[in-house]
Write an enzyme that holds these catalytic residues in place. Structure first.
Site, PDB file in Angstrom:
ATOM      1  CB  SER A   1       5.499  -3.545  -5.766  1.00 15.20           C
ATOM      2  OG  SER A   1       5.640  -2.220  -5.283  1.00 15.20           O
TER       3      SER A   1
ATOM      4  CG  HIS B   1       1.203  -4.125  -4.478  1.00 16.25           C
ATOM      5  ND1 HIS B   1       0.281  -4.631  -3.583  1.00 16.25           N
ATOM      6  CD2 HIS B   1       2.046  -3.358  -3.740  1.00 16.25           C
ATOM      7  CE1 HIS B   1       0.554  -4.197  -2.366  1.00 16.25           C
ATOM      8  NE2 HIS B   1       1.622  -3.411  -2.425  1.00 16.25           N
TER       9      HIS B   1
ATOM     10  CG  ASP C   1       3.505  -0.283  -2.541  1.00 17.29           C
ATOM     11  OD1 ASP C   1       2.818  -0.904  -1.711  1.00 17.29           O
ATOM     12  OD2 ASP C   1       4.336  -0.833  -3.293  1.00 17.29           O
TER      13      ASP C   1
ATOM     14  CG  MET D   1       3.865   4.706   0.780  1.00 17.94           C
ATOM     15  SD  MET D   1       5.600   4.341   1.035  1.00 17.94           S
ATOM     16  CE  MET D   1       5.727   2.702   0.307  1.00 17.94           C
TER      17      MET D   1
ATOM     18  CG  HIS E   1      -0.196  -1.662   0.318  1.00 15.16           C
ATOM     19  ND1 HIS E   1       1.067  -2.180   0.517  1.00 15.16           N
ATOM     20  CD2 HIS E   1      -0.757  -1.580   1.550  1.00 15.16           C
ATOM     21  CE1 HIS E   1       1.254  -2.384   1.807  1.00 15.16           C
ATOM     22  NE2 HIS E   1       0.162  -2.020   2.458  1.00 15.16           N
TER      23      HIS E   1
ATOM     24  CG  MET F   1       1.292   1.275   3.207  1.00 17.33           C
ATOM     25  SD  MET F   1       2.874   0.855   2.475  1.00 17.33           S
ATOM     26  CE  MET F   1       2.427   0.937   0.756  1.00 17.33           C
TER      27      MET F   1
ATOM     28  CG  MET G   1       2.331  -5.271   5.078  1.00 18.51           C
ATOM     29  SD  MET G   1       2.925  -3.707   4.459  1.00 18.51           S
ATOM     30  CE  MET G   1       4.447  -4.084   3.659  1.00 18.51           C
TER      31      MET G   1
ATOM     32  CG  ASP H   1       3.712  -5.621   0.049  1.00 19.81           C
ATOM     33  OD1 ASP H   1       4.775  -5.617  -0.583  1.00 19.81           O
ATOM     34  OD2 ASP H   1       2.995  -4.610   0.192  1.00 19.81           O
TER      35      ASP H   1
HETATM   36  C1  DX5 Z   1       6.562  -1.482   1.099  1.00 21.71           C
HETATM   37  C2  DX5 Z   1       5.575  -1.759   0.001  1.00 21.71           C
HETATM   38  C3  DX5 Z   1       5.911  -2.934  -0.831  1.00 21.71           C
HETATM   39  C4  DX5 Z   1       7.234  -2.812  -1.569  1.00 21.71           C
HETATM   40  C5  DX5 Z   1       7.659  -4.160  -2.071  1.00 21.71           C
HETATM   41  O1  DX5 Z   1       6.055  -0.515   1.942  1.00 21.71           O
HETATM   42  O2  DX5 Z   1       4.299  -2.009   0.566  1.00 21.71           O
HETATM   43  O3  DX5 Z   1       4.862  -3.213  -1.737  1.00 21.71           O
HETATM   44  O4  DX5 Z   1       7.140  -1.921  -2.641  1.00 21.71           O
HETATM   45  O5  DX5 Z   1       8.945  -4.061  -2.613  1.00 21.71           O
HETATM   46  P1  DX5 Z   1      10.003  -5.263  -2.464  1.00 21.71           P
HETATM   47  O6  DX5 Z   1       9.371  -6.456  -3.108  1.00 21.71           O
HETATM   48  O7  DX5 Z   1      11.213  -4.766  -3.154  1.00 21.71           O
HETATM   49  O8  DX5 Z   1      10.198  -5.500  -0.981  1.00 21.71           O
HETATM   50 ZN    ZN Z   2       2.792  -2.741  -0.843  1.00 19.06          ZN
END
Ligand code: DX5
Ligand code: ZN
Length: 235
Positions: A17, A42, A44, A46, A75, A77, A146, A184
């Site tokens: 990620s 991956h 993220d 947001m 991903h 979010m 998750m 994740d």
């Molecule tokens: C959290 C993200 C994850 C996060 C994972 O909202 O969706 O993908 O970046 O990071 P670690 O592996 O450090 O928990």
């Molecule tokens: Zn994620």
């Protein structure tokens, strides 16, 4: 002694990620992780509404796309995934993962992603029951369970989601599906074993890859963990 029944090996993939990487040297982080054995990335996304944090949009996905040929897992979010499937796919996202708790209609999101020719994944937060995810199992490429509250990297793994990973795996196996069960949040050398033993096949790893130690060594350690976990799952 009866001969061991051969069990088809599942493909196990590690997806660093990028949220945990140094944003001022993101291209180098991508190159190091690819050289170190990553199978995908991956990313993220947001929006400050679906989760309290804000990260990045399609422009950054396009910049990462230019640095690697590995699959990019986006991903989302965000409150309205339906509105943003197209720009993230055009930017180079291969699999678009949306949340069932978001506002868009899940069936519509899956259809729209397919029309684009994109891979699609459906995700649930730790407090959402597997029953919400189950009806989509025959239509998606990835069921994402998750294991932390979405929003931030570096949180501890929540072992209480392991039964949902088992349920997702059982559902896909019953369907004869090759879709991934993705996990994740808080995945490190120890928790990767547990998640793999429960049937996960796609492992998102942020801090355990990019925060401390060498990226290649970290990935090698995680690879050993998921292999060990999967071995436990089939014996
Ligand atoms: C959290 C993200 C994850 C996060 C994972 O909202 O969706 O993908 O970046 O990071 P670690 O592996 O450090 O928990
Ligand atoms: Zn994620």
């Amino acid at each position: 002694m009866a001969p061991a029944v051969p069990v088809p090996a599942r493909r196990l993939r590690l997806a660093p990620s990028l949220l945990s990487a140094d944003f001022s040297a993101l291209g180098d982080a991508v190159t190091a992780a690819e050289a170190g054995g990553a199978d995908a990335f991956h990313l993220d996304v947001m929006d400050g509404h679906f989760v309290p944090n804000i990260t990045f949009g399609p422009a950054l996905v396009a910049a990462v796309r230019a640095r690697t040929r590995l699959p990019l897992d986006i991903h989302l979010m965000i409150e309205e995934p339906l509105r943003y499937l197209e720009p993230f796919h055009r930017a180079g996202g291969d699999t678009l993962v949306f949340h069932l708790e978001a506002r868009s209609d899940p069936e519509e999101v899956v259809r729209a992603a397919r029309r684009l020719g994109a891979g699609v994944g459906a995700a649930i937060r730790p407090d959402t029951p597997f029953e919400r995810l189950a009806p989509l199992a025959d239509r998606v490429d990835q069921l994402l369970v998750m294991s932390v509250q979405p929003g931030f990297s570096g949180q501890p793994f929540r072992a209480e989601v392991l039964p949902k990973i088992r349920a997702a795996r059982a559902r896909l196996d019953a369907l004869g599906s090759t879709a991934d069960v993705s996990v994740d949040g808080g995945i490190g050398p120890k928790t990767a074993v547990e998640a793999a033993a429960a049937g996960a096949t796609f492992f998102v790893c942020g801090n355990s890859v990019f925060q401390g130690g060498g990226v290649a060594e970290n990935l090698a350690r995680l690879r050993a963990s998921v292999t060990e976990g999967a071995r436990r799952a089939v014996h």
